[in-house]
Design a protein around this motif. Sequence first.
Motif, PDB file in Angstrom:
ATOM      1  N   GLU A 340       0.808  -1.208   0.000  1.00 24.87           N
ATOM      2  CA  GLU A 340       0.000   0.000   0.000  1.00 24.87           C
ATOM      3  C   GLU A 340       0.849   1.269   0.000  1.00 24.87           C
ATOM      4  OE1 GLU A 340      -2.584  -0.305   3.305  1.00 24.87           O
ATOM      5  OE2 GLU A 340      -3.667  -2.055   2.539  1.00 24.87           O
ATOM      6  N   GLU A 341       1.999   1.242   0.628  1.00 25.64           N
ATOM      7  CA  GLU A 341       2.779   2.451   0.790  1.00 25.64           C
ATOM      8  C   GLU A 341       3.640   2.707  -0.442  1.00 25.64           C
ATOM      9  OE1 GLU A 341       4.585   3.045   4.627  1.00 25.64           O
ATOM     10  OE2 GLU A 341       3.483   1.350   5.417  1.00 25.64           O
ATOM     11  N   SER A 342       3.469   3.848  -1.048  1.00 25.53           N
ATOM     12  CA  SER A 342       4.103   4.132  -2.330  1.00 25.53           C
ATOM     13  C   SER A 342       5.628   4.154  -2.243  1.00 25.53           C
ATOM     14  CB  SER A 342       3.600   5.469  -2.876  1.00 25.53           C
ATOM     15  OG  SER A 342       3.892   6.529  -1.970  1.00 25.53           O
ATOM     16  N   LEU A 343       6.185   4.629  -1.120  1.00 25.69           N
ATOM     17  CA  LEU A 343       7.646   4.675  -0.985  1.00 25.69           C
ATOM     18  C   LEU A 343       8.215   3.265  -1.053  1.00 25.69           C
ATOM     19  CD1 LEU A 343      10.312   6.152  -0.336  1.00 25.69           C
ATOM     20  CD2 LEU A 343       9.762   5.881   2.090  1.00 25.69           C
ATOM     21  N   TYR A 380      14.878  15.945 -16.445  1.00 28.93           N
ATOM     22  CA  TYR A 380      13.467  15.816 -16.046  1.00 28.93           C
ATOM     23  C   TYR A 380      13.010  17.058 -15.274  1.00 28.93           C
ATOM     24  CZ  TYR A 380       9.205  13.937 -13.992  1.00 28.93           C
ATOM     25  OH  TYR A 380       7.896  13.739 -13.623  1.00 28.93           O
ATOM     26  N   GLN A 381      11.832  17.540 -15.600  1.00 30.04           N
ATOM     27  CA  GLN A 381      11.264  18.698 -14.923  1.00 30.04           C
ATOM     28  C   GLN A 381      10.109  18.252 -14.035  1.00 30.04           C
ATOM     29  OE1 GLN A 381      12.513  21.818 -15.085  1.00 30.04           O
ATOM     30  NE2 GLN A 381      14.140  20.976 -16.392  1.00 30.04           N
ATOM     31  N   PRO A 382      10.315  18.221 -12.703  1.00 35.66           N
ATOM     32  CA  PRO A 382       9.248  17.743 -11.820  1.00 35.66           C
ATOM     33  C   PRO A 382       8.068  18.707 -11.783  1.00 35.66           C
ATOM     34  CG  PRO A 382      11.058  18.650 -10.537  1.00 35.66           C
ATOM     35  CD  PRO A 382      11.523  18.633 -11.972  1.00 35.66           C
ATOM     36  N   ASP A 383       6.864  18.149 -11.692  1.00 37.50           N
ATOM     37  CA  ASP A 383       5.679  18.997 -11.570  1.00 37.50           C
ATOM     38  C   ASP A 383       5.294  19.132 -10.099  1.00 37.50           C
ATOM     39  OD1 ASP A 383       4.487  16.601 -10.859  1.00 37.50           O
ATOM     40  OD2 ASP A 383       3.524  16.316 -12.808  1.00 37.50           O
ATOM     41  N   GLU A 384       4.181  19.771  -9.839  1.00 41.40           N
ATOM     42  CA  GLU A 384       3.759  20.034  -8.460  1.00 41.40           C
ATOM     43  C   GLU A 384       3.487  18.744  -7.698  1.00 41.40           C
ATOM     44  OE1 GLU A 384       0.169  22.455  -6.132  1.00 41.40           O
ATOM     45  OE2 GLU A 384       0.570  22.830  -8.258  1.00 41.40           O
ATOM     46  N   GLU A 387       6.751  17.157  -6.556  1.00 39.15           N
ATOM     47  CA  GLU A 387       7.319  17.844  -5.398  1.00 39.15           C
ATOM     48  C   GLU A 387       6.619  17.426  -4.105  1.00 39.15           C
ATOM     49  OE1 GLU A 387       9.954  19.438  -5.306  1.00 39.15           O
ATOM     50  OE2 GLU A 387      10.345  20.001  -7.385  1.00 39.15           O
ATOM     51  N   LYS A 388       5.300  17.234  -4.181  1.00 34.58           N
ATOM     52  CA  LYS A 388       4.562  16.797  -2.995  1.00 34.58           C
ATOM     53  C   LYS A 388       5.005  15.409  -2.555  1.00 34.58           C
ATOM     54  CE  LYS A 388       0.305  19.447  -3.828  1.00 34.58           C
ATOM     55  NZ  LYS A 388      -1.151  19.346  -4.142  1.00 34.58           N
ATOM     56  N   ILE A 389       5.184  14.516  -3.536  1.00 31.00           N
ATOM     57  CA  ILE A 389       5.621  13.146  -3.222  1.00 31.00           C
ATOM     58  C   ILE A 389       7.007  13.161  -2.602  1.00 31.00           C
ATOM     59  CG2 ILE A 389       6.303  10.943  -4.254  1.00 31.00           C
ATOM     60  CD1 ILE A 389       4.072  11.367  -6.319  1.00 31.00           C
ATOM     61  N   ILE A 390       7.899  13.985  -3.173  1.00 32.12           N
ATOM     62  CA  ILE A 390       9.276  14.060  -2.666  1.00 32.12           C
ATOM     63  C   ILE A 390       9.281  14.565  -1.232  1.00 32.12           C
ATOM     64  CG2 ILE A 390      11.490  15.265  -2.916  1.00 32.12           C
ATOM     65  CD1 ILE A 390      10.922  15.242  -5.984  1.00 32.12           C
ATOM     66  N   GLN A 391       8.565  15.655  -0.969  1.00 35.49           N
ATOM     67  CA  GLN A 391       8.530  16.214   0.376  1.00 35.49           C
ATOM     68  C   GLN A 391       7.903  15.247   1.373  1.00 35.49           C
ATOM     69  OE1 GLN A 391      10.067  18.955   1.429  1.00 35.49           O
ATOM     70  NE2 GLN A 391      10.842  19.057  -0.678  1.00 35.49           N
ATOM     71  N   ARG A 392       6.836  14.576   0.944  1.00 38.79           N
ATOM     72  CA  ARG A 392       6.176  13.616   1.834  1.00 38.79           C
ATOM     73  C   ARG A 392       7.112  12.477   2.214  1.00 38.79           C
ATOM     74  NH1 ARG A 392       2.337   9.879  -1.230  1.00 38.79           N
ATOM     75  NH2 ARG A 392       4.405   8.960  -1.619  1.00 38.79           N
ATOM     76  N   VAL A 394      10.456  12.369   1.990  1.00 41.05           N
ATOM     77  CA  VAL A 394      11.618  12.850   2.750  1.00 41.05           C
ATOM     78  C   VAL A 394      11.248  12.945   4.224  1.00 41.05           C
ATOM     79  CG1 VAL A 394      13.052  14.877   3.206  1.00 41.05           C
ATOM     80  CG2 VAL A 394      12.804  14.045   0.868  1.00 41.05           C
ATOM     81  N   GLU A 395      10.084  13.500   4.515  1.00 45.92           N
ATOM     82  CA  GLU A 395       9.644  13.616   5.907  1.00 45.92           C
ATOM     83  C   GLU A 395       9.454  12.229   6.526  1.00 45.92           C
ATOM     84  OE1 GLU A 395       6.311  16.087   6.557  1.00 45.92           O
ATOM     85  OE2 GLU A 395       7.240  17.901   5.763  1.00 45.92           O
ATOM     86  N   ARG A 396       8.866  11.305   5.761  1.00 48.26           N
ATOM     87  CA  ARG A 396       8.649   9.957   6.289  1.00 48.26           C
ATOM     88  C   ARG A 396       9.968   9.284   6.627  1.00 48.26           C
ATOM     89  NH1 ARG A 396       5.961   6.089   2.770  1.00 48.26           N
ATOM     90  NH2 ARG A 396       6.151   4.827   4.645  1.00 48.26           N
ATOM     91  N   ILE A 397      10.975   9.437   5.761  1.00 49.88           N
ATOM     92  CA  ILE A 397      12.276   8.801   5.998  1.00 49.88           C
ATOM     93  C   ILE A 397      12.947   9.399   7.219  1.00 49.88           C
ATOM     94  CG2 ILE A 397      14.612   8.538   5.056  1.00 49.88           C
ATOM     95  CD1 ILE A 397      13.286   8.280   2.282  1.00 49.88           C
ATOM     96  N   LYS A 398      12.887  10.739   7.353  1.00 46.12           N
ATOM     97  CA  LYS A 398      13.481  11.386   8.526  1.00 46.12           C
ATOM     98  C   LYS A 398      12.799  10.921   9.809  1.00 46.12           C
ATOM     99  CE  LYS A 398      15.232  15.661   6.437  1.00 46.12           C
ATOM    100  NZ  LYS A 398      15.119  17.131   6.439  1.00 46.12           N
TER     101      LYS A 398
END
Length: 453
Positions: A340-343, A380-384, A387-392, A394-398
Motif C-alpha cells: 500500500e505504501e508508495s515509498l 526531467y522537470q518535476p511537476d507540483e 514535489e509533494k511526493i518528494i517532500q512527503r 523525505v519527511e517519512r524517511i526522517k
Amino acid sequence: MDLLKVRKSFGLSQNDIVKITGLSKSMVSMIDKGERKLSEEKTELLKSYLYQKPKADVTAMIDYLVIRFKTLNYKKVINELLKIPDFRFEQGQYGGTGYPFRVEYGEIKVFYHNTDIDMGTRLELKGSACRLFEHFLEEQNRTWQDFLSEVIDFSYSMTKVNGELSENDAQNFLKFNRIDLALDERFNERGNYNLMHLWEKVRNEQIEMKLKGFRPEENFKISEGMLKSLGISLYFGAIQSSIRLNFYEKDREQAFRRNIPVEDIQEIFGYKNRYEIRLKDDKARQVIEDFVRSIPLYDLGVGIIMDYLQVFDETGRPDRAWYDVFGRNKSYRFFTQPTEESLEKRRSWFDRQLKRSLYIEARIARETGRSYVGELVSEYQPDEEDEKIIQRDVERIKNRDFEHEARSTSEGQALLRALGKDDGQFVSETYKRIGKKSEAGRKFLEAIGENDE
C-alpha cells in the motif's frame, strides 16, 4: 467420490483430471456438475494418483538464510536473536554486499551499517553456517521454528510505540531476503531417481511448469585420458525471479569437491540427489511464516515443487517414477499481497527491476566520468505532484530514521512514549526540539550525539 470437492482440495484443475484419467474435458465438467458419475476404474486410477506415497528417503533442511533488520544496533541482533555473545564474533577486514562493516563467528556473518537505517543489519547464513548455527540451537534447546518465531516477534517489539503494534512498521523493519530449502534424496542401493531422465522430459515436452526459463549444466574433467562427468544441475526459473528450483547430483558434486570416489560419498554420507528451492522476498516471508505456524519444511518444499512442476510420462499421464520420489501431496500455493505504501512499492520495484542496470551504469559513469542516469535526471522537470511526493517521502524517511534510532535505547523509547506520537507528523528536527524539553529526551539525544546545546 465427489470429484469437485476432491479436485479443489488437491488444487487440481479440470485439465489435470483429464490427464490423470484420460476422460474428455466435457465429461469431467459433467461429473463436476453431478450430471455424470466417475466410474470405479477411473476412481481407482485417481486414488492411486492422489494418494501415491513417497518411496525415496528424503530429508529437508534450511540451507541458506538472509535476513535484514532496520536497526543500526547489530549487537542486539546477535545477543537477543542468535543468542551468541557478541564478543565471540571477530571483526572482518571489510564489509561486503554493500555494507561497510562485518563481524563473523565462523561462517555466521553479520553485516551492518553505522548510518543508513534502510540497510541496517544483515544476517547471512550459508549452508555451512546453517549447520553451525544448528549446533547453537541444540545447545540453547531451540529449533529453527523457535528462532524464526523470535525474529518475527523482535520486529514487533522494535517497532512498538506506546504499547501499540503496527503491522506496516513491523513488515518494513524486517525483510527476509532469501531462504533456501534443501530436500536431499538419500542414496539407495536399489536405485534412485535419474535426473538425466528429467532433463530428457524437458526436451520431450513432458514437463509443465509455472516458472520462466530452464537451464541444464553438466561439467566434466579429464581422468586417465577420459572425460568424467561431475554431475548435472537442472535450473528451473530465472536467476532474478523470486523462486528458482535447482536439482543436482549431490553425490558427484561432493566427490569432486572432496576428491574421493563417488561410491565413497554414497557409502559414507548417503548423498544422492539434492532438490533446492530458492525463495526471495515476499515468497521467502510467506514460507517462513507458514513454517513458524508448524507446517513442516518437508511439506513446504514438496508442495512448492508439486505446484510449480508437473511431470508426465509418454502417455501424458503423471509420471510415476518422478512421483515415487516425493509422493503426491497437496501443492503449496503462494499468495500475492499488494504493497500500500508508495515509498516501499517504488523502492521494491527498483530493487526487482533496476538494480542490475543501475549498477552497470554507475560503473560506466565511474570509468568514463559521464553519468547517463545523472543526465536523464537533470533533464526531467518535476511537476507540483512530484514535489509533494518528494517532500512527503523525505519527511517519512526522517521520521522513521529518528524513531528506529529511538527504539534502540530505553531513553529513546521513553521519549517516544512521552511524545505520544507515531503518525509521522513531525520531521526529526521537530522531534529533537520537543525531546529537549524532557529529561528522558535530553538523555537520549545526548546518547546518540544529537544534543547540540
